[in-house]
Each structure stands twice: as C-alpha cells, then as structure tokens.
Motif scaffolding. Structure first.
Motif, short mmCIF file in Angstrom:
data_model
loop_
_atom_site.label_atom_id
_atom_site.label_comp_id
_atom_site.label_asym_id
_atom_site.label_seq_id
_atom_site.Cartn_x
_atom_site.Cartn_y
_atom_site.Cartn_z
N THR A 104 -3.05 9.26 -5.99
CA THR A 104 -3.57 10.56 -5.68
C THR A 104 -2.37 11.59 -5.61
OG1 THR A 104 -2.97 10.62 -3.35
CG2 THR A 104 -5.35 9.58 -4.16
N ASP A 105 -2.54 12.81 -5.71
CA ASP A 105 -1.69 13.88 -5.57
C ASP A 105 -0.76 13.53 -4.59
OD1 ASP A 105 -2.88 14.86 -8.12
OD2 ASP A 105 -3.76 16.62 -6.86
N GLY B 83 -1.73 25.60 -1.14
CA GLY B 83 -3.37 26.00 -1.53
C GLY B 83 -3.29 24.89 -2.80
N GLY B 84 -2.78 23.75 -3.00
CA GLY B 84 -3.26 22.94 -4.09
C GLY B 84 -2.04 22.62 -4.98
N LEU B 85 -2.20 21.83 -5.88
CA LEU B 85 -1.00 21.32 -6.78
C LEU B 85 -0.66 22.30 -7.93
CD1 LEU B 85 0.72 18.72 -7.40
CD2 LEU B 85 -1.08 18.29 -9.22
N GLN B 86 -1.37 23.07 -8.33
CA GLN B 86 -0.98 24.33 -9.41
C GLN B 86 -0.33 25.31 -8.44
OE1 GLN B 86 -4.31 26.04 -11.63
NE2 GLN B 86 -2.72 27.06 -12.99
N ARG B 87 -0.48 25.66 -7.19
CA ARG B 87 0.24 26.66 -6.61
C ARG B 87 1.56 26.04 -6.28
NH1 ARG B 87 -2.86 30.71 -2.65
NH2 ARG B 87 -0.84 31.59 -2.69
N LEU B 88 1.45 24.88 -5.80
CA LEU B 88 2.72 24.01 -5.30
C LEU B 88 3.58 24.27 -6.68
CD1 LEU B 88 4.27 22.40 -3.43
CD2 LEU B 88 3.11 20.45 -4.22
N ALA B 89 3.16 23.82 -7.79
CA ALA B 89 3.99 23.89 -9.10
C ALA B 89 4.61 25.20 -9.31
CB ALA B 89 3.28 23.45 -10.20
N ASN B 90 4.15 26.17 -8.76
CA ASN B 90 4.72 27.41 -8.98
C ASN B 90 5.52 28.03 -8.04
OD1 ASN B 90 3.55 27.90 -11.49
ND2 ASN B 90 1.56 28.61 -10.80
N ALA B 91 5.61 27.19 -6.90
CA ALA B 91 6.49 27.64 -5.73
C ALA B 91 7.81 27.54 -5.94
CB ALA B 91 6.00 26.99 -4.61
N ARG B 92 8.80 28.61 -5.41
CA ARG B 92 10.05 28.56 -5.55
C ARG B 92 10.73 27.80 -4.57
NH1 ARG B 92 12.16 32.63 -8.26
NH2 ARG B 92 13.98 33.11 -7.06
N PRO B 93 11.91 27.33 -4.87
CA PRO B 93 12.70 26.25 -4.08
C PRO B 93 12.80 26.60 -2.62
CG PRO B 93 13.76 26.44 -6.15
CD PRO B 93 12.76 27.51 -6.09
N GLN C 13 0.79 -1.21 0.01
CA GLN C 13 -0.01 -0.19 -0.05
C GLN C 13 1.10 1.29 -0.12
OE1 GLN C 13 -3.48 0.17 -0.38
NE2 GLN C 13 -2.85 -1.98 -0.85
N ARG C 14 2.20 1.12 -0.05
CA ARG C 14 2.94 2.37 -0.03
C ARG C 14 2.97 2.98 -1.46
NH1 ARG C 14 8.09 -0.42 3.05
NH2 ARG C 14 7.18 -1.05 5.06
N PRO C 15 3.03 4.19 -1.47
CA PRO C 15 3.09 4.79 -2.83
C PRO C 15 3.67 4.35 -3.79
CG PRO C 15 2.91 6.55 -1.09
CD PRO C 15 3.44 5.19 -0.21
N ARG C 16 5.22 4.29 -3.59
CA ARG C 16 6.02 3.64 -4.58
C ARG C 16 5.58 2.44 -5.03
NH1 ARG C 16 11.86 3.62 -2.85
NH2 ARG C 16 11.22 1.79 -1.44
#
Length: 222
Positions: A23-24, A53-63, A8-11
């Motif tokens: 899931t995301d 605040g969700g996947l799209q905002r995570l994708a735009n986050a800076r390192p 049941q582990r994600p990998r």
C-alpha cells in the motif's frame, strides 16, 4: 517495528512480493525506515498521508513542511522529496536531444523541472553548437514572487558543460507568465555577458502552468 511479524514488515513484503503488493502507507514506511517512540514507521506514514491529504499532495510538499512532523525530521524529509522527484524524472520519455530553437521548445524541455514548485525556480538549459539540449539543471530557487539571477553561476554552468549556447526558464507561481521588467533587463545583461564569452543566449522563458512567455522576444502562447 518489533511488534510486526518479520515476514509482514513492509521491507520484507517488498522484497518477497514486489512493490506493487504494498500500500502507499507501506511504501512510505520503507522510505522512512523507522518511526518514533510509541509509533512505528507505518503509524508515521499513515499520519503523514492523512495530514498531507493524500499521496499527490505529499509529493508536492516542501522539505521543511515534512520535517516539522514528529517522526520525520530533516533527513527523512529529504529522502521523501528526493524519491518523489526521482519518480517524476523517471516518467520523462527517453528521446533524442531536444531542440532549443524556439521559446515553445525551451518551455517544453524546462517544464518537468518545475514539478511541485510553489516558489520561483530558475532552470538553465545548456545547448550544443546546433542548439540541442546537452544538460539542464535547477540553479536557484527563491521566494513566492522572485528568484535571483546569478549571472556568474549561470555562465559557469554553461562553460563547465562545454556548452555553446544556453537558455533560461523560470516559473511564476502567481499563474501569470508575463515577464517583469527585471526579467527583461537581466536577460539583456546576461545576453551581453554571454556574447563576450562567445556563447549564444537563446532565450529566457517564463512559465505559469501550461502558459509561457519570452522575456527576450516577447513570444507567448497565451
């Protein structure tokens, strides 16, 4: 994740069922690989998605934003940013070499490299003898309202890629594509320097969302 049954582990679920079954939160956990003391990778992933605040905002986050979160750090933050940018590049259509004859064509070719940029970013587009794209690269990134224009590095990139001409593009996070007087002046200096090396400087385009303006010719789509 010792408390989660092995299958049941994600990998393991990804390998058995494919990424579409996850899931995301689970896909993020695969990238993170492990969590922190008292929290699994799934826990950290869920908190990361919630805080951003969700996947799209995570994708735009800076390192550096991601690295500040407990359980992430600089190495995992870099992996996340790299994964999102690879996904963005993979969505680009595979087409014959793009033309760089006009400012609008330059803007269209450069735009994908500004994905998620919240500070100014400088892109160099290297062209062949027929002004078709050979190579493109993000060469520099600055603060919110300026980016350096490293003349020597720009010319070195063009020469290393066996270019015959090149164009520049950078973004204005303010939303106004109007080139500054520094943009226009540095473009002229670069044009003169390129000419001494037998290179064609095609244009310098400033982008702001879907809008663009040339710092060389004054052309714009506003």
């Amino acid at each position: 994740m010792t408390e989660i049954p092995g299958d049941q582990r994600p990998r393991e679920r990804l390998l058995a069922l494919g990424p579409q079954a996850l899931t995301d939160t689970e896909l993020l956990a695969v990238l993170l690989r492990n969590g922190k003391v008292g929290a699994s990778a799934l826990d950290v992933s869920a908190k990361l998605l919630a805080e951003q605040g969700g996947l799209q905002r995570l994708a735009n986050a800076r390192p550096e934003e991601l690295a500040r979160m407990a359980g992430v750090g600089t190495v995992k933050a870099a992996s996340l940013v790299a994964a999102f940018h690879l996904a963005s590049r993979a969505r680009e259509p595979v087409e014959p070499a793009s033309d760089l004859h006009e400012a609008g064509e330059i803007a269209a070719v450069a735009r994908p490299l500004f994905f998620g940029a919240r500070t100014e970013r400088l892109v160099v587009l290297v062209a062949d003898a027929r002004d078709r794209l050979r190579y493109r690269i993000v060469l520099a990134e600055g603060c919110i309202d300026q980016v350096p224009l490293p003349l020597r590095e720009i010319l070195n990139v063009v020469l290393r890629q066996d270019g015959r001409g090149f164009a520049l593009a950078h973004n204005h996070p303010s939303g106004d594509p109007e080139p500054s007087w520094q943009d226009k002046r540095s473009s002229q200096v670069l044009m003169d320097a390129a000419a001494t090396l037998g290179l064609r400087f095609l244009d310098h385009v400033v982008l702001a969302g879907e809008q663009w303006a040339s710092a060389v010719t004054g052309a714009t789509n506003r």
